[in-house]
Design a protein around this motif. Structure first.
Motif, mmCIF file in Angstrom:
data_model
loop_
_atom_site.group_PDB
_atom_site.id
_atom_site.type_symbol
_atom_site.label_atom_id
_atom_site.label_comp_id
_atom_site.label_asym_id
_atom_site.label_seq_id
_atom_site.Cartn_x
_atom_site.Cartn_y
_atom_site.Cartn_z
ATOM 1 N N CYS A 125 -4.300 1.322 7.826
ATOM 2 C CA CYS A 125 -2.837 1.319 7.739
ATOM 3 C C CYS A 125 -2.314 2.758 7.552
ATOM 4 N N PRO A 126 -1.395 3.206 8.399
ATOM 5 C CA PRO A 126 -0.854 4.563 8.258
ATOM 6 C C PRO A 126 -0.181 4.812 6.900
ATOM 7 N N TYR A 127 0.502 3.821 6.355
ATOM 8 C CA TYR A 127 1.143 4.001 5.056
ATOM 9 C C TYR A 127 0.084 4.123 3.955
ATOM 10 N N SER A 128 -0.976 3.328 4.050
ATOM 11 C CA SER A 128 -2.067 3.450 3.079
ATOM 12 C C SER A 128 -2.711 4.823 3.170
ATOM 13 N N ASN A 129 -2.911 5.296 4.393
ATOM 14 C CA ASN A 129 -3.511 6.612 4.569
ATOM 15 C C ASN A 129 -2.593 7.719 4.064
ATOM 16 N N ALA A 130 -1.292 7.533 4.205
ATOM 17 C CA ALA A 130 -0.342 8.548 3.730
ATOM 18 C C ALA A 130 -0.249 8.580 2.206
ATOM 19 N N THR A 131 -0.417 7.427 1.577
ATOM 20 C CA THR A 131 -0.251 7.355 0.128
ATOM 21 C C THR A 131 -1.555 7.565 -0.636
ATOM 22 N N ARG A 132 -2.690 7.367 0.035
ATOM 23 C CA ARG A 132 -3.990 7.429 -0.644
ATOM 24 C C ARG A 132 -4.179 8.765 -1.354
ATOM 25 N N GLY A 133 -4.465 8.684 -2.649
ATOM 26 C CA GLY A 133 -4.696 9.879 -3.429
ATOM 27 C C GLY A 133 -3.414 10.559 -3.900
ATOM 28 N N ASN A 134 -2.256 10.031 -3.498
ATOM 29 C CA ASN A 134 -0.978 10.632 -3.861
ATOM 30 C C ASN A 134 -0.201 9.797 -4.864
ATOM 31 N N ILE A 135 -0.263 8.473 -4.713
ATOM 32 C CA ILE A 135 0.455 7.566 -5.606
ATOM 33 C C ILE A 135 -0.455 6.384 -5.931
ATOM 34 N N GLU A 136 -0.101 5.666 -6.992
ATOM 35 C CA GLU A 136 -0.820 4.437 -7.295
ATOM 36 C C GLU A 136 -0.450 3.366 -6.279
ATOM 37 N N VAL A 137 -1.439 2.731 -5.691
ATOM 38 C CA VAL A 137 -1.235 1.607 -4.776
ATOM 39 C C VAL A 137 -2.101 0.464 -5.275
ATOM 40 N N GLU A 138 -1.471 -0.660 -5.550
ATOM 41 C CA GLU A 138 -2.178 -1.846 -6.027
ATOM 42 C C GLU A 138 -2.080 -2.933 -4.962
ATOM 43 N N LEU A 139 -3.218 -3.413 -4.510
ATOM 44 C CA LEU A 139 -3.273 -4.482 -3.521
ATOM 45 C C LEU A 139 -3.828 -5.727 -4.201
ATOM 46 N N THR A 140 -3.112 -6.833 -4.087
ATOM 47 C CA THR A 140 -3.533 -8.071 -4.736
ATOM 48 C C THR A 140 -3.535 -9.197 -3.714
ATOM 49 N N LEU A 141 -4.635 -9.910 -3.638
ATOM 50 C CA LEU A 141 -4.706 -11.124 -2.822
ATOM 51 C C LEU A 141 -4.138 -12.259 -3.649
ATOM 52 N N ALA A 142 -3.061 -12.872 -3.164
ATOM 53 C CA ALA A 142 -2.408 -13.958 -3.903
ATOM 54 C C ALA A 142 -3.256 -15.220 -3.845
#
Length: 142
Positions: A125-142
């Motif tokens: 994902c381009p957004y994941s690649n842009a944010t990786r290492g820059n901000i906290e990203v939490e992915l949760t499987l509902a």
């Protein structure tokens, strides 16, 4: 390390005036939004804000990445798949920062298969690649 594009497939253009209390329009006119700070940040909360736009963009992009990796892995993404995105904004030592939370709904898929798709999508994902290492990203499987 900065990631460089091998080739540009598309370039989005937007013109914004007034900042958080302003207006943004894309060059093709398909996006035309009034902007207003949310009430929680002292604004009127009468229009969309950059965090809502980021939440919509990241969740849509992540769903596209999920569908892409599912196709490669020969897995069918459920028709009622959905992503609930939350973008937090708050102070950091150097100003302000954001954090992202994506809750991914893949009803009917085996949890291990669904988690594998999420992990793979997060890599492409381009957004994941842009944010990786820059901000906290939490992915949760509902």
């Amino acid at each position: 390390m900065t990631t460089k594009l091998d080739k540009v497939l598309y370039t989005a253009h937007a013109h914004t005036t007034g900042g958080r209390d302003g207006h943004s329009v894309s060059d093709d006119g398909l996006l035309d939004v009034k902007l207003s700070p949310p009430k929680a940040m002292g604004g009127a909360g009468t229009a969309t804000n950059p965090e809502q736009l980021f939440a919509a963009g990241y969740s849509a992009c992540f769903m596209g990445a999920l569908k892409h990796v599912a196709g490669v892995k020969k897995v069918t993404v459920p028709a009622d798949a959905a992503i609930d995105a939350s973008i937090d904004i708050g102070p950091i030592p150097a100003g302000f920062g954001i954090a992202a939370k994506l809750v991914i709904h893949l009803p009917g898929l085996d949890r291990a298969v669904a988690q594998d798709l999420i992990d793979a999508a997060h890599q492409v994902c381009p957004y994941s690649n842009a944010t990786r290492g820059n901000i906290e990203v939490e992915l949760t499987l509902a």
